[in-house]
Design a protein around this motif. Structure first.
Motif, PDB file in Angstrom:
ATOM      1  N   UNK A 256     -23.149 -55.051 -55.264  1.00 35.62           N
ATOM      2  CA  UNK A 256     -22.439 -56.219 -55.777  1.00 35.62           C
ATOM      3  C   UNK A 256     -22.984 -56.773 -57.083  1.00 35.62           C
TER       4      UNK A 256
ATOM      5  N   UNK B  50      -6.470 -55.066 -62.255  1.00 29.33           N
ATOM      6  CA  UNK B  50      -7.403 -55.944 -61.569  1.00 29.33           C
ATOM      7  C   UNK B  50      -7.357 -55.717 -60.062  1.00 29.33           C
TER       8      UNK B  50
ATOM      9  N   UNK C  38     -19.750 -52.563 -43.199  1.00 27.03           N
ATOM     10  CA  UNK C  38     -20.404 -53.691 -42.521  1.00 27.03           C
ATOM     11  C   UNK C  38     -20.026 -53.886 -41.051  1.00 27.03           C
TER      12      UNK C  38
ATOM     13  N   UNK D 230     -16.424 -60.819 -43.298  1.00 25.67           N
ATOM     14  CA  UNK D 230     -16.057 -59.965 -44.434  1.00 25.67           C
ATOM     15  C   UNK D 230     -16.298 -60.598 -45.812  1.00 25.67           C
ATOM     16  N   UNK D 231     -15.779 -61.817 -46.074  1.00 27.52           N
ATOM     17  CA  UNK D 231     -15.910 -62.326 -47.447  1.00 27.52           C
ATOM     18  C   UNK D 231     -17.364 -62.534 -47.876  1.00 27.52           C
TER      19      UNK D 231
ATOM     20  N   UNK E 236     -18.560 -59.221 -49.726  1.00 25.91           N
ATOM     21  CA  UNK E 236     -18.003 -58.799 -51.008  1.00 25.91           C
ATOM     22  C   UNK E 236     -18.637 -59.632 -52.126  1.00 25.91           C
ATOM     23  N   UNK E 237     -18.599 -59.075 -53.339  1.00 32.56           N
ATOM     24  CA  UNK E 237     -19.291 -59.740 -54.446  1.00 32.56           C
ATOM     25  C   UNK E 237     -18.518 -60.977 -54.894  1.00 32.56           C
TER      26      UNK E 237
ATOM     27  N   UNK F  89     -17.757 -61.407 -57.849  1.00 34.82           N
ATOM     28  CA  UNK F  89     -16.782 -60.931 -58.833  1.00 34.82           C
ATOM     29  C   UNK F  89     -15.448 -60.662 -58.144  1.00 34.82           C
ATOM     30  N   UNK F  90     -15.515 -59.961 -57.006  1.00 37.82           N
ATOM     31  CA  UNK F  90     -14.293 -59.693 -56.247  1.00 37.82           C
ATOM     32  C   UNK F  90     -13.688 -61.007 -55.747  1.00 37.82           C
TER      33      UNK F  90
ATOM     34  N   UNK G 103     -14.012 -63.981 -57.007  1.00 46.39           N
ATOM     35  CA  UNK G 103     -13.441 -64.728 -58.126  1.00 46.39           C
ATOM     36  C   UNK G 103     -12.108 -64.123 -58.543  1.00 46.39           C
ATOM     37  N   UNK G 104     -12.042 -62.792 -58.499  1.00 45.72           N
ATOM     38  CA  UNK G 104     -10.790 -62.124 -58.826  1.00 45.72           C
ATOM     39  C   UNK G 104      -9.694 -62.543 -57.846  1.00 45.72           C
ATOM     40  N   UNK G 105     -10.054 -62.612 -56.563  1.00 48.69           N
ATOM     41  CA  UNK G 105      -9.097 -63.031 -55.533  1.00 48.69           C
ATOM     42  C   UNK G 105      -8.686 -64.488 -55.744  1.00 48.69           C
TER      43      UNK G 105
ATOM     44  N   UNK H 200      -8.841 -66.355 -58.458  1.00 46.69           N
ATOM     45  CA  UNK H 200      -8.071 -66.652 -59.669  1.00 46.69           C
ATOM     46  C   UNK H 200      -6.667 -66.080 -59.570  1.00 46.69           C
ATOM     47  N   UNK H 201      -6.477 -64.959 -58.833  1.00 47.63           N
ATOM     48  CA  UNK H 201      -5.094 -64.471 -58.720  1.00 47.63           C
ATOM     49  C   UNK H 201      -4.304 -65.302 -57.711  1.00 47.63           C
TER      50      UNK H 201
ATOM     51  N   UNK I 176      -0.109 -66.901 -54.830  1.00 44.89           N
ATOM     52  CA  UNK I 176       0.429 -67.249 -53.518  1.00 44.89           C
ATOM     53  C   UNK I 176       0.374 -68.752 -53.255  1.00 44.89           C
TER      54      UNK I 176
ATOM     55  N   UNK J 180     -14.495 -70.437 -47.979  1.00 46.64           N
ATOM     56  CA  UNK J 180     -13.774 -69.196 -47.662  1.00 46.64           C
ATOM     57  C   UNK J 180     -14.747 -68.028 -47.557  1.00 46.64           C
TER      58      UNK J 180
ATOM     59  N   UNK K  25     -17.974 -67.340 -63.235  1.00 41.15           N
ATOM     60  CA  UNK K  25     -16.830 -66.425 -63.231  1.00 41.15           C
ATOM     61  C   UNK K  25     -15.494 -67.165 -63.253  1.00 41.15           C
ATOM     62  N   UNK K  26     -15.431 -68.350 -62.635  1.00 39.55           N
ATOM     63  CA  UNK K  26     -14.149 -69.061 -62.565  1.00 39.55           C
ATOM     64  C   UNK K  26     -14.001 -70.121 -63.655  1.00 39.55           C
TER      65      UNK K  26
END
Lengths: 307, 323
Positions: A216, A274, A289, B137-138, B141-142, B144-145, B147-149, B151-152, B159, B193, B262-263
């Motif tokens: 990460x 993206x 995990x 799960x969350x 994840x990094x 970066x991922x 923040x990508x989620x 911001x989209x 959504x 989250x 990132x955001x």
């Protein structure tokens, strides 16, 4: 549905049933909020990029295509980044877990003369660290900038991980290590042949933490290796895309430039790139995990209380 | 100067003590040479990578110029700190840091404890397991991922806007990440989250140590669900909550770095820039190493004072504590 102890008793009345129903609905809501973004990214990554612009792709691709993935893996930067991400995860985890376990073993030996000193010296650094600038200057002085080893060497020992493994070793039955010694095994042999196999649950937990951290990380790439594209990682590449589209969100011309600059012909769009990168960067973790759950739950409980 | 005689006495005593202990120590050290060989290399690593940077704190008291050698720098005393405390951005950054970490702390605690209690009330074991696994799960994840989620999801065609417009809560899609006023709430929600599931682990472990007989007795006495939670589960969690609160108070100036970096964007800097970003901007972008290090030292010092005070308060209240 399997009912618990309470359900059979006469105390299970309608307010309880209502509570259970609301609780289950709440949990389903939680699951949706957690999973939806990943499912949506998955759908977008396999959907035709131009079709995605129309909107309405939520849970499943409307026009299946592999173009997004083909496009991304044709980029030289992504090819390098995937290799480096995998390499730093594998090498970094092996080195760090082995070294941390070895150190944890020495400080778990009650009669070791340096036990207290070593433990205190390491724990002290959990509370005091030099911070960003002195750390950066040190790495620069050591000529680790623009090198792969900057991903491995500064992170050899994790203090929290050391505490997790130490607590686990201290919880092993006393007799086992003693009998190894009586059989004439030296400290290093005892560590390799007896301790390592017995601490697998703790090692699995720590490996997961280290591997996830390695996979990460993007900040060390940004700080030390941003000028060498062949040392970039997937997360750093995704971070660059994110930064571009963040600024793009504020002006439409930048967004257009980004799309055309990336592709020439618009077979891909910033949104689809993206989404695809997001899936590539998170799939390995999603696959691994759940299988280590029972280990990390235990490791967190031990480390959380004693750390 | 006037204390010169005192150390002389204590070294004399020390020498006498050491004379008897030192050979024993070295003998032991030699006996345990394998253990020494297995740990001392890492001790050297520790000194190089963790203690040498601590010595780098001296940069904060210098007018540091990277071109000069480490020993030819000009010393300026507390001038960098004085400059820091006169800087208006520093106060803005400090406010953002404290507000965001307080939001994270309160929001994070309340949601994690609530979720842990609700998970504990689930009767179907398999369902509970599946929910737990998904909720972790969350965390893995990094940012970066994540923040990508985020911001989209928050983009004009994301959504959140789609749902809010469909439900007629808003008329037009809102550019959530473009307005500073929304930023703290977005970061707080994103943190929840990402980490709420993970944070339940420790509370669920603490709940399992509560004696089930207590629940049975309460049930027979006619206590309902909420009474059982309020009088048995929550008191059972008290000591874990206190320990975690102490640990987190020590991190009051660490509101996180990645999500904000990132955001955040040009339109939200007044709300999104925190101490870590301040250090990064002054240090790496403007190469003002001295000022950035001074800000870093300020952060560590305040964190440590908070940690010690929280620990002291816990001690006075007769609660379990860190040290």
């Amino acid at each position: 549905m399997r009912e618990g102890r309470l359900a059979r008793s006469k105390f299970y009345n309608w307010p309880d049933k209502l509570f259970d129903l609301c609780n289950i609905l709440f949990m389903i809501g939680l699951v949706i909020v957690t999973l939806y973004p990943f499912i949506n990214m998955f759908a977008l990554s396999f959907n035709n990029a131009n079709d995605s612009i129309r909107g309405g792709v939520y849970l499943w691709p409307r026009l299946w295509t592999l173009d997004n993935y083909k496009y991304i893996f044709n980029e030289a930067s992504i090819y390098y980044a995937t290799t480096i991400s995998a390499l730093r995860t594998i090498i970094g985890t092996l080195v760090s877990v082995f070294c941390t376990a070895m150190l944890a073993y020495t400080v778990s030996r009650q009669n070791f003369v340096l036990r207290k000193f070593v433990t205190v010296a390491f724990i002290f650094t959990m509370y005091f660290s030099g911070g960003l600038i002195p750390g950066y200057l040190l790495i620069k002085e050591l000529h680790l900038i623009n090198s792969f080893w900057v991903y491995i060497i500064p992170g050899i020992i994790g203090v929290f991980n050391m505490i997790v493994i130490r607590s686990f070793i201290e919880g092993l039955p006393d007799g086992i290590l003693e009998s190894a010694k009586i059989d004439g095994a030296g400290e290093f042999t005892t560590f390799m042949r007896v301790v390592l196999p017995l601490t697998v649950p703790a090692l699995a937990t720590v490996s997961l933490f280290v591997a996830v951290g390695q996979w990460n990380s993007w900040f060390d790439v940004f700080l030390y290796n941003s000028s060498r594209i062949e040392l970039s990682t997937l997360q750093y590449e995704l971070m660059k895309i994110l930064q571009t589209s963040n600024t793009a969100a504020t002006s439409s011309t930048a967004a257009d430039q980004f799309a055309s600059g990336q592709s020439g012909v618009t077979s891909v769009t910033p949104t689809s790139i993206r989404a695809t990168m997001t899936i590539i960067a998170s799939v390995p973790i999603i696959m691994v995990y759940p299988f280590l759950q029972k280990y990390f739950v235990k490791g967190m409980t031990v480390g959380g209380v004693k750390g | 100067m006037e204390n010169q005689t005192q150390p002389a006495i204590s070294t004399a005593q020390g020498r006498a003590l050491r004379r008897s202990r030192l050979p024993f120590f070295f003998k032991k050290l030699l006996q345990q040479k394998v253990l020494v060989a297995m740990s001392v290399p890492f001790l050297l690593w520790l000194v190089l990578f963790k203690y040498v940077p601590l010595w780098g704190w001296t940069i904060a008291f210098q007018k540091f110029r990277p071109a000069k050698g480490l020993f030819d720098q000009e010393w300026v005393g507390w001038k960098n700190f004085a400059f820091l405390f006169q800087d208006d951005t520093f106060y803005q950054v400090l406010r953002n840091t404290i507000v965001m970490s307080t939001i994270n702390l309160v929001f994070g605690f309340v949601t994690a404890i609530t979720l842990a209690i609700l998970l504990n009330e689930l009767r179907h074991i398999l369902f509970k397991r599946v929910v737990q696994t998904i909720s972790y799960l969350p965390h893995f994840i990094s940012w970066v991922v994540a923040a990508s989620i985020v911001s989209s999801a928050l983009s004009p065609e994301g959504i959140i806007n789609i749902l809010l417009v469909k439900l007629h809560i808003i008329e037009q899609p809102i550019l959530w990440l473009g307005k500073g006023e929304y930023f703290w709430g977005i970061i707080g929600s994103a943190e929840v989250w990402k980490n709420v599931g993970w944070n339940t682990i420790i509370y669920l472990a603490a709940i399992t140590t509560i004696d089930p007989a207590q629940y049975e007795a309460a049930e027979i006495d006619g206590a309902n669900r909420f009474q059982r939670i309020g009088y048995i589960t929550l008191p059972g969690l008290k000591s874990v909550i206190v320990i975690l609160l102490i640990m987190n108070l020590g991190h009051i100036l660490e509101s996180g770095f990645e999500p904000q970096y990132l955001l955040g964007n040009g339109m939200t800097v007044e709300y999104s820039d925190n101490l870590d970003i301040f250090v990064l901007k002054y240090g790496m972008d403007m190469s003002n190493y001295s000022l950035a290090t001074a800000a870093g030292i300020f952060k560590t010092a305040v964190s440590f004072i908070f940690l010690l005070s929280a620990n002291g308060i816990a001690k006075r209240l007769g609660e379990s504590r860190l040290f």
